[in-house]
Design a protein around this motif. Structure first.
Motif, PDB file in Angstrom:
ATOM      1  N   LEU A   1       0.845  -1.186   0.000  1.00 16.44           N
ATOM      2  CA  LEU A   1       0.000   0.000   0.000  1.00 16.44           C
ATOM      3  C   LEU A   1       0.882   1.237   0.000  1.00 16.44           C
ATOM      4  O   LEU A   1       1.881   1.291   0.716  1.00 16.44           O
ATOM      5  N   ALA A   2       0.502   2.229  -0.810  1.00 20.29           N
ATOM      6  CA  ALA A   2       1.211   3.506  -0.855  1.00 20.29           C
ATOM      7  C   ALA A   2       0.230   4.623  -0.519  1.00 20.29           C
ATOM      8  O   ALA A   2      -0.909   4.599  -0.975  1.00 20.29           O
ATOM      9  N   PRO A   3       0.659   5.605   0.260  1.00 19.15           N
ATOM     10  CA  PRO A   3      -0.245   6.689   0.644  1.00 19.15           C
ATOM     11  C   PRO A   3      -0.730   7.477  -0.568  1.00 19.15           C
ATOM     12  O   PRO A   3       0.062   7.878  -1.421  1.00 19.15           O
ATOM     13  N   MET A   4      -2.024   7.701  -0.624  1.00 19.20           N
ATOM     14  CA  MET A   4      -2.581   8.491  -1.717  1.00 19.20           C
ATOM     15  C   MET A   4      -2.082   9.928  -1.660  1.00 19.20           C
ATOM     16  O   MET A   4      -1.923  10.582  -2.697  1.00 19.20           O
ATOM     17  N   ALA A   5      -1.809  10.437  -0.465  1.00 16.93           N
ATOM     18  CA  ALA A   5      -1.350  11.820  -0.323  1.00 16.93           C
ATOM     19  C   ALA A   5       0.006  12.048  -0.977  1.00 16.93           C
ATOM     20  O   ALA A   5       0.365  13.195  -1.270  1.00 16.93           O
ATOM     21  N   MET A   6       0.773  10.982  -1.224  1.00 19.12           N
ATOM     22  CA  MET A   6       2.072  11.096  -1.874  1.00 19.12           C
ATOM     23  C   MET A   6       2.006  10.687  -3.339  1.00 19.12           C
ATOM     24  O   MET A   6       3.035  10.501  -3.973  1.00 19.12           O
ATOM     25  N   SER A   7       0.802  10.567  -3.876  1.00 20.59           N
ATOM     26  CA  SER A   7       0.609  10.084  -5.246  1.00 20.59           C
ATOM     27  C   SER A   7       0.034  11.182  -6.124  1.00 20.59           C
ATOM     28  O   SER A   7      -0.762  12.007  -5.671  1.00 20.59           O
ATOM     29  N   LYS A   8       0.432  11.170  -7.373  1.00 19.63           N
ATOM     30  CA  LYS A   8      -0.095  12.099  -8.360  1.00 19.63           C
ATOM     31  C   LYS A   8      -0.630  11.298  -9.535  1.00 19.63           C
ATOM     32  O   LYS A   8       0.130  10.634 -10.248  1.00 19.63           O
ATOM     33  N   VAL A   9      -1.944  11.329  -9.718  1.00 22.71           N
ATOM     34  CA  VAL A   9      -2.589  10.554 -10.771  1.00 22.71           C
ATOM     35  C   VAL A   9      -2.574  11.353 -12.078  1.00 22.71           C
ATOM     36  O   VAL A   9      -3.066  12.490 -12.115  1.00 22.71           O
ATOM     37  N   LYS A  10      -2.018  10.750 -13.112  1.00 23.06           N
ATOM     38  CA  LYS A  10      -2.002  11.353 -14.446  1.00 23.06           C
ATOM     39  C   LYS A  10      -2.894  10.514 -15.340  1.00 23.06           C
ATOM     40  O   LYS A  10      -2.458   9.517 -15.922  1.00 23.06           O
ATOM     41  N   GLY A  11      -4.164  10.921 -15.394  1.00 23.49           N
ATOM     42  CA  GLY A  11      -5.167  10.127 -16.089  1.00 23.49           C
ATOM     43  C   GLY A  11      -4.904   9.938 -17.568  1.00 23.49           C
ATOM     44  O   GLY A  11      -5.095   8.853 -18.108  1.00 23.49           O
ATOM     45  N   ARG A  12      -4.448  10.985 -18.235  1.00 22.63           N
ATOM     46  CA  ARG A  12      -4.226  10.885 -19.683  1.00 22.63           C
ATOM     47  C   ARG A  12      -3.084   9.943 -20.008  1.00 22.63           C
ATOM     48  O   ARG A  12      -3.107   9.243 -21.029  1.00 22.63           O
ATOM     49  N   LYS A  13      -2.075   9.919 -19.171  1.00 20.66           N
ATOM     50  CA  LYS A  13      -0.926   9.033 -19.398  1.00 20.66           C
ATOM     51  C   LYS A  13      -1.132   7.659 -18.778  1.00 20.66           C
ATOM     52  O   LYS A  13      -0.288   6.779 -18.967  1.00 20.66           O
TER      53      LYS A  13
END
Length: 256
Positions: free
Chosen positions: A191-203
């Protein structure tokens, strides 16, 4: 015109003043006792000498907390003296000297990767149910249609390499937000914290630049597939948070 005298020369103004002084002294006495309930006795970092406070103003009985949902009571301090055999060494012999890691700081818990010995129970919502669960266990919560669903996206580490694939979302069913991304990191589920994640939907990518791709597999993971405890949350967040300093040697160097 003089104030109305109560007894002799004692008037209302003096009585209020004396009452305030008495209240203030009592408050100081109370606060000085209260701040001795946790974190004491103090230990000198250099010599190891224990400073044991004494006297009625510097001692107090430990606090006892009544836990909700039948979990009994917890009395502080619960663990006694903290361990000092950390996997690190001081840069110089002086109180407050910084430590440098002698092992794997992400696993050993040094500096920003340090963690607290929290409860081995999961967080609960107001109804006594597990608060953080896989999204499939919370049928009333889903990803909004206008947002990119991270499931199925590749996870990119700090080194730009692929660390794995997002396989599930762990949500907070009390606040309806994503807390963790479940990642298949080379055969191990972490599990990785969502607060440290950046979602790039197009890529179709999720960038987690806390640690390098190869370091994801060593991250702490919950013991159960549908439950995470306070302690496990603490370890996971500490591991990834510590990566911002310890993921590679360049991050440990000064900027100037």
């Amino acid at each position: 015109m003089d104030d109305v005298k109560l007894i002799g020369t004692l008037d209302v103004t003096e009585l209020v003043f004396f009452a305030f002084v008495l209240f203030f002294l009592t408050l100081i006495f109370y606060l000085r006792r209260e701040d001795r309930r946790e974190g004491y006795p103090l230990e000198d970092e250099t010599t190891g000498r224990v400073d044991t406070p004494g006297g009625p103003m510097l001692t107090a009985t430990p606090k006892t907390f009544l836990m909700p949902f039948g979990r009994g009571t917890v009395t502080t301090p619960t663990k006694g003296r903290e361990k000092v055999d950390v996997a690190g060494a001081r840069t110089f012999r002086s109180p407050g000297a910084p430590y440098y890691p002698t092992g794997n700081p992400l696993v050993d818990g040094i500096g920003p990767a340090a963690w607290a010995e929290r409860s081995r129970h999961p967080d609960l919502n107001a109804h006594g149910q597990n608060r953080i669960v896989p999204i499939g266990l919370a049928g009333h919560i889903s990803v909004h249609k206008n947002d990119a669903d991270p499931r199925g996206m590749a996870v990119i580490g700090a080194d730009g390499e692929v660390a794995g694939t997002v396989t599930d979302l762990w949500i907070d069913n009390a606040e309806h937000v994503i807390r963790y991304l479940q990642i298949d990191a080379g055969g191990k589920t972490v599990l990785a914290p969502m607060a440290m994640s950046k979602v790039k939907g197009r890529k179709r990518q999720v960038v987690i630049d806390a640690v390098n791709a190869a370091q994801f597999a060593a991250a702490p993971a919950p013991a159960k597939v549908d439950e995470i405890t306070f302690y496990e949350e603490e370890r996971i967040v500490a591991y990834f948070g510590g990566g911002y300093l310890y993921a590679n040697s360049e991050r440990q160097e000064p900027l100037l």
